[in-house]
Motif scaffolding. Structure first.
Motif, PDB file in Angstrom:
ATOM      1  N   SER A 264       1.446   4.075  -2.987  1.00 37.12           N
ATOM      2  CA  SER A 264       1.267   5.513  -2.751  1.00 37.12           C
ATOM      3  C   SER A 264       2.529   6.295  -3.077  1.00 37.12           C
ATOM      4  CB  SER A 264       0.862   5.758  -1.290  1.00 37.12           C
ATOM      5  OG  SER A 264      -0.352   5.125  -1.000  1.00 37.12           O
TER       6      SER A 264
ATOM      7  N   ILE B 201       1.761  11.143   1.329  1.00 41.67           N
ATOM      8  CA  ILE B 201       2.538   9.923   1.599  1.00 41.67           C
ATOM      9  C   ILE B 201       2.844   9.810   3.091  1.00 41.67           C
ATOM     10  CG2 ILE B 201       4.722   8.753   1.173  1.00 41.67           C
ATOM     11  CD1 ILE B 201       4.746   9.917  -1.570  1.00 41.67           C
TER      12      ILE B 201
ATOM     13  N   GLN C  66       0.833  -1.197   0.000  1.00 41.50           N
ATOM     14  CA  GLN C  66       0.000   0.000   0.000  1.00 41.50           C
ATOM     15  C   GLN C  66       0.874   1.257   0.000  1.00 41.50           C
ATOM     16  OE1 GLN C  66      -2.545   0.272   3.390  1.00 41.50           O
ATOM     17  NE2 GLN C  66      -3.827   1.885   2.537  1.00 41.50           N
ATOM     18  N   ILE C  67       1.909   1.243   0.861  1.00 40.84           N
ATOM     19  CA  ILE C  67       2.803   2.402   0.924  1.00 40.84           C
ATOM     20  C   ILE C  67       3.580   2.535  -0.382  1.00 40.84           C
ATOM     21  CG2 ILE C  67       4.805   3.373   2.099  1.00 40.84           C
ATOM     22  CD1 ILE C  67       3.798   2.124   4.675  1.00 40.84           C
TER      23      ILE C  67
ATOM     24  N   THR D 118      -0.848  14.841  -1.812  1.00 34.45           N
ATOM     25  CA  THR D 118      -0.778  13.402  -2.132  1.00 34.45           C
ATOM     26  C   THR D 118      -0.697  12.561  -0.869  1.00 34.45           C
ATOM     27  OG1 THR D 118       1.631  13.527  -2.337  1.00 34.45           O
ATOM     28  CG2 THR D 118       0.338  13.855  -4.339  1.00 34.45           C
TER      29      THR D 118
ATOM     30  N   LEU E  69      -0.255   9.109   4.871  1.00 36.94           N
ATOM     31  CA  LEU E  69      -0.649   7.702   4.707  1.00 36.94           C
ATOM     32  C   LEU E  69       0.167   6.810   5.631  1.00 36.94           C
ATOM     33  CD1 LEU E  69      -2.099   5.383   3.217  1.00 36.94           C
ATOM     34  CD2 LEU E  69      -0.225   5.437   1.561  1.00 36.94           C
TER      35      LEU E  69
ATOM     36  N   GLN F  41       2.822   6.465  -6.815  1.00 36.19           N
ATOM     37  CA  GLN F  41       1.854   7.420  -7.356  1.00 36.19           C
ATOM     38  C   GLN F  41       2.308   8.845  -7.106  1.00 36.19           C
ATOM     39  OE1 GLN F  41       0.095   5.372  -9.485  1.00 36.19           O
ATOM     40  NE2 GLN F  41      -1.610   6.713  -9.000  1.00 36.19           N
ATOM     41  N   SER F  42       2.785   9.084  -5.887  1.00 40.69           N
ATOM     42  CA  SER F  42       3.233  10.432  -5.552  1.00 40.69           C
ATOM     43  C   SER F  42       4.495  10.800  -6.321  1.00 40.69           C
ATOM     44  CB  SER F  42       3.487  10.532  -4.044  1.00 40.69           C
ATOM     45  OG  SER F  42       3.976  11.813  -3.707  1.00 40.69           O
TER      46      SER F  42
END
Length: 582
Positions: free
Chosen positions: A50, A208, A46-47, A206, A211, A53-54
């Motif tokens: 992310s 990160i 998941q990290i 975003t 998250l 994506q970031s």
């Protein structure tokens, strides 16, 4: 003896339970570690998603900023005189405010340098760029051919080049992104730039780091997540001293991209380097800051060069390493909880097992006592029967004497001889039984003699030395052997005519062994001896017999380390030999 067997059985059960629990403990521990590892990998995915994506979004965002800087540079070109000498710093301040950029600097080429000649930022004025490698190469390419083709990070557009966000040489406390434009119509490079706040706001959106914080708060075990630069971790600071003598940091060579790094260990550098080099995840158990933790190092390949991923020399790299730190105490707590439940179950099962064992022991004891009681009663009955026969003989003695006297007076010598022969035979038989020396065996033989008389079987027996045979279990086993052998012989001879029913039993107590021998009529003796006589369930008789007699005899013989043999010495006679050492 039975009590010792029960104790051994209980001890063995306890050992098996302990070994099972130990195996279960380590198996459960491994299962929980695998589960925690799986959970950490799910969070890592998941990290990682992310972060990617970031990161990709940041690259696209930086490209967009670069295009906007080019547009601002072109707009500045139309607003300014093509000769740098005719442009003022005040014009640049006014123009940067209108174009929405932080500052605008004009760069002039000299014989041996490219300097920041005019600027809306006073700190920029007069600074040379000759030491800015490879930026200086890009500046020269713009002046020479208006296109940049260096093998380094950056964005190349027509007559334009822009590097990534970086710490400013003229202002080490600030981070900017610069754009450089030159199409040959001016004698200077137009350099508009913007603050890192623009990208920071984007990265904040975003989320990160946010998250990562949420992942840690929502997990029972996750303590920390860190995104490492595997090429710069542990290599110290990459700060340099600028022309003003100030310490200048470098954003691109930072060793941590995202997250925190509180749980540090000396082996982390090696684990990060190995994970990145081999492309395989590494899991380690460590004790850090007084806490037992499980650390996972996961290499992530970007597949392409990222604008913010460089090594210590500024060369692009193709990935990073994601590290997760999990609290190992969670596993221990789960183990403790499970083993508390298991302990309760084991306690209950052990208690029930002990109760069952006690009940079984009690039942076994009662059964054994009952068997002993029945055996003793049989023994007493047979002894009483023998004594009753003796008393009957004594009671009839006067009658016998009177009969003998009458036959003598009548000169019936033949009848007298026949009568006295029959009388002395019965007395001799009784004396032989009494002379066996062991009351239990004597009682058994007496009952078998009576049984043989009723079956019309010629049953003869002789014993010697049995008076040395100890009473107790051993005598009981001897009676069981003799009883089964005699019954087996009686069953066999009953197949023949009355004149052929012969059974002979002998027994003797030697110095080193006890020996019994029983012979009986058997027309097909050689055929019978070839059969498995001593197997449980085997019988040569009708279905009413269970085939356990000879099996019992063999079991008792082997119990005392004895031997049993079946032979056919004479045709029509089968013989069983038993020898038991002592």
């Amino acid at each position: 003896m039975p009590r010792n067997i029960w104790l051994m059985a209980i001890s063995l059960s306890v050992i098996i339970v302990l070994l099972s629990n130990a195996a279960y403990y380590f198996l459960t521990k491994q299962t929980l570690e695998d589960a925690l590892n799986h959970e950490m990998r799910a969070v890592a995915k998941q990290i990682e998603f992310s972060v990617e994506q970031s990161r990709l979004g940041a690259e696209k965002f930086q490209d967009q900023i670069g295009r906007e800087l080019r547009v601002a540079a072109i707009a500045a070109q139309y607003a300014l005189d093509p000769d740098v000498e005719k442009v003022t710093n005040e014009q640049l301040k006014e123009l940067s405010a209108k174009l929405g950029v932080e500052h605008i600097t004009l760069m002039k080429r000299t014989a041996d340098n490219i300097i920041l000649y005019k600027s809306s930022d006073e700190n920029e004025l007069g600074k040379g760029t000759k030491t800015w490698d490879p930026w200086y190469v890009a500046f020269n390419q713009l002046f020479d051919q208006h296109e940049v083709s260096i093998d380094w990070l950056g964005q190349t557009l027509p007559n334009f080049w822009s590097g990534p966000f970086e710490v400013a040489s003229t202002d080490p406390d600030s981070i900017y992104k610069w754009g450089y434009y030159h199409d040959g119509t001016t004698n200077y490079i137009i350099d508009p730039y913007v603050s890192y706040r623009t990208l920071a706001d984007y990265e904040k959106l975003t989320g990160i780091d946010e998250l990562i914080d949420k992942s840690i708060k929502s997990s029972d075990s996750l303590l920390e997540a860190t995104v490492f630069n595997p090429t710069t971790l542990g290599k110290g600071s990459f700060d340099t001293v600028n022309e003003d003598g100030k310490l200048q940091g470098h954003l691109l060579q930072k060793d941590i991209f995202y997250g925190t790094y509180r749980y540090q260990d000396d082996g982390d550098i090696g684990h990060v380097t190995k994970a990145f080099a081999t492309g395989t995840s590494i899991s380690v158990n460590e004790k850090i800051n007084g806490k037992h933790v499980l650390k996972l190092f996961i290499p992530v390949s970007t597949g392409s060069e990222g604008v913010n991923l460089v090594d210590e020399n500024g060369n692009p790299i193709h990935g990073y390493v994601l590290s997760l730190v999990s609290d190992y105490q969670v596993i221990q707590d789960r183990l403790d909880a499970q083993f508390l439940n298991i302990g309760i179950v084991i306690f209950l099962v052990t208690g029930i097992s002990l109760v069952v064992a006690l009940v079984a022991m009690r039942y076994f004891r009662q059964t054994r006592e009952k068997v002993v009681e029945v055996t003793q009663q049989t023994y007493v009955d047979e002894i009483n029967s023998m004594f009753q026969s003796i008393r009957a003989q004594r009671h009839d003695f006067l009658n016998h004497v009177q009969t003998i006297h009458s036959l003598a007076e009548l000169n019936k010598s033949k009848e007298l001889v026949a009568y006295t022969k029959e009388l002395t035979g019965e007395i001799r038989l009784m004396n032989d039984i009494i002379n066996i020396g062991n009351p239990a065996i004597a009682a058994l033989i007496r009952s078998k003699i009576s049984q043989a008389e009723s079956y019309r079987i010629a049953f003869s027996c002789s014993f010697s030395g049995l008076n040395r045979l100890e009473m107790g279990l051993k005598t009981l086993d001897v009676n069981r052997m003799l009883g089964n052998l005699i019954d087996n012989a009686f069953d066999e001879v009953m197949k023949y005519a009355e004149g052929c029913r012969e059974v002979e039993l002998t027994g003797s107590q030697m110095e080193d062994y006890l020996e019994f021998c029983i012979r009986n009529t058997c027309s097909n003796a050689r055929e019978v001896t070839a059969k498995p006589l001593f197997e449980a369930g085997f019988t040569t008789k009708d279905d009413a017999h269970q085939g356990l007699g000879l099996f019992t005899v063999k079991s008792i013989t082997e119990k005392y380390r004895g031997t049993i043999q079946v032979i056919t010495e004479d045709e029509g006679i089968i013989t069983f030999y038993i020898r038991i050492p002592h």
